[in-house]
Design an enzyme around this catalytic site. Structure first.
Site, PDB file in Angstrom:
ATOM      1  N   GLN A 107      -5.645  -1.744   9.061  1.00 17.26           N
ATOM      2  CA  GLN A 107      -4.972  -3.054   8.785  1.00 17.26           C
ATOM      3  C   GLN A 107      -5.673  -5.007   9.507  1.00 17.26           C
ATOM      4  OE1 GLN A 107      -4.073  -3.895   5.805  1.00 17.26           O
ATOM      5  NE2 GLN A 107      -4.225  -5.724   5.809  1.00 17.26           N
ATOM      6  N   ASP A 144     -11.558   2.756   3.283  1.00 19.33           N
ATOM      7  CA  ASP A 144     -11.650   0.495   3.067  1.00 19.33           C
ATOM      8  C   ASP A 144     -13.321   0.359   3.141  1.00 19.33           C
ATOM      9  OD1 ASP A 144      -9.761  -0.848   3.244  1.00 19.33           O
ATOM     10  OD2 ASP A 144      -9.679  -1.062   5.115  1.00 19.33           O
ATOM     11  N   LYS A 199       1.391  -1.443  -0.084  1.00 20.45           N
ATOM     12  CA  LYS A 199       0.286  -0.003   0.038  1.00 20.45           C
ATOM     13  C   LYS A 199       1.208   1.081  -0.076  1.00 20.45           C
ATOM     14  CE  LYS A 199      -3.646  -2.302   1.935  1.00 20.45           C
ATOM     15  NZ  LYS A 199      -4.119  -3.075   3.510  1.00 20.45           N
TER      16      LYS A 199
HETATM   17  N1  GUN Z   1      -6.952  -7.377   5.195  1.00 23.60           N
HETATM   18  C1  GUN Z   1      -7.210  -8.294   4.055  1.00 23.60           C
HETATM   19  N2  GUN Z   1      -7.710  -7.100   3.696  1.00 23.60           N
HETATM   20  C2  GUN Z   1      -8.202  -6.038   4.359  1.00 23.60           C
HETATM   21  C3  GUN Z   1      -8.628  -5.060   3.425  1.00 23.60           C
HETATM   22  O1  GUN Z   1      -9.019  -4.638   2.870  1.00 23.60           O
HETATM   23  N3  GUN Z   1      -8.547  -3.856   4.129  1.00 23.60           N
HETATM   24  C4  GUN Z   1      -8.014  -3.644   5.510  1.00 23.60           C
HETATM   25  N4  GUN Z   1      -8.332  -2.687   6.227  1.00 23.60           N
HETATM   26  N5  GUN Z   1      -7.699  -4.996   5.995  1.00 23.60           N
HETATM   27  C5  GUN Z   1      -8.026  -6.292   5.201  1.00 23.60           C
END
Ligand code: GUN
Length: 283
Positions: free
Chosen positions: A97, A120, A53
């Protein structure tokens, strides 16, 4: 005939390039889009996602900030960190996350993120927008998967779509997006009886199970669009939920793992962050 490959590298590059141009324009107006990622603990898979990211932000000219917190972090400490980012004008997008360490309340933490900074799309307000088909932030993985499905150029309206998995992150929002495209949607899960009976009817099959090789060729309708959301590790190798080599002989379109939906998730996160920054410019 073997399926056509839906290449996440190619499709995500289109989105990243479009984001990069938008970021350039915003910078000319004095705004640099900023994404903050909160990472609690030291889950190795999460480390990789968070690093990717950050790289995506760099490539598109955005500001990226990673807030690392100990696995012993309390709910209060986590929510205080979120609050600080809510108030920070340099940060337009906040991502916590997942998964969080077991002692933390994920839903309570996500509820603290300002809905307009929730890149998200997990906040209840954004989940409500998706449910009602009104404008909000869409979760990145299903949004990326839908982009891939649409890139086939096939008509979606009236087609049978089957989603395997009912998570809040993928399965449920994916089902809602396909419903908005006028698909007839079936959501299957661990208690579904005769799973293959459902999947064999699918013109569009989305697998979000978390089990390597779960979707086998006998479960797939000839010519189907098969979207593999799984990221599994087998003997150190990354693979999806779909038995790629066998299923590609039967499907019409298929996404590889790696190089499929995962790339799209990050591209959509960047796009959602650019959207959030543009909204502050409009205000
Ligand atoms: N963990 C696995 N996929 C995601 C996601 O799309 N966003 C977040 N925040 N955590 C994750």
């Amino acid at each position: 005939m073997a399926a056509k490959i839906l290449d996440g590298k190619v499709l995500s590059a289109e989105i990243r390039e479009e984001v990069r141009k938008r970021v350039e324009k915003m910078k000319a107006c004095g705004v640099t889009p900023g994404l903050a990622v909160i990472l609690v603990g030291d889950d190795p898979a999460s480390e990789i996602y968070v690093r990717n990211k950050g790289k995506g932000c760099e490539e598109t000219g955005m500001l990226s900030r990673t807030i690392r917190m100990e696995s012993s972090t309390t709910q209060e400490q986590l929510e205080a960190a979120i609050q600080q980012l809510n108030e920070d004008p340099a940060i337009h997008g906040i991502l916590v996350q997942l998964p969080l360490p077991g002692h933390l309340d994920e839903n309570a933490a996500l509820a603290k993120i300002l809905p307009e900074k929730d890149v998200d799309g997990f906040h209840l307000v954004n989940a409500g927008h998706l449910m009602t088909g009104t404008e909000g932030v869409l979760p990145c993985t299903p949004k990326g998967a839908l982009y891939m499905i649409k890139s086939t150029g096939e008509t979606l309206s009236g087609r049978e779509a089957v989603v395997i998995g009912r998570s809040n992150i993928v399965g449920k929002p994916m089902a809602m997006l396909l419903l908005q495209e006028n698909c007839t949607v079936t959501v299957c899960h661990s208690r579904t009886k005769d799973l293959a009976e459902h999947t064999r009817r699918a013109d569009i099959l989305v697998a979000a199970v978390g089990k390597a090789g779960f979707v086998t060729a006998d479960m797939v309708k000839p010519g189907a669009i098969v979207i593999d959301v799984g990221i599994n590790r087998v003997d150190g190798k990354v693979c999806g939920d779909v038995d790629f080599e066998k299923v590609r002989e039967k499907a019409g379109w298929i996404t590889p793992v790696p190089g499929g939906v995962g790339k799209m998730t990050i591209a959509m996160l960047l796009s959602n962050t650019a959207d959030a920054a543009e909204r502050t410019l409009e205000r």
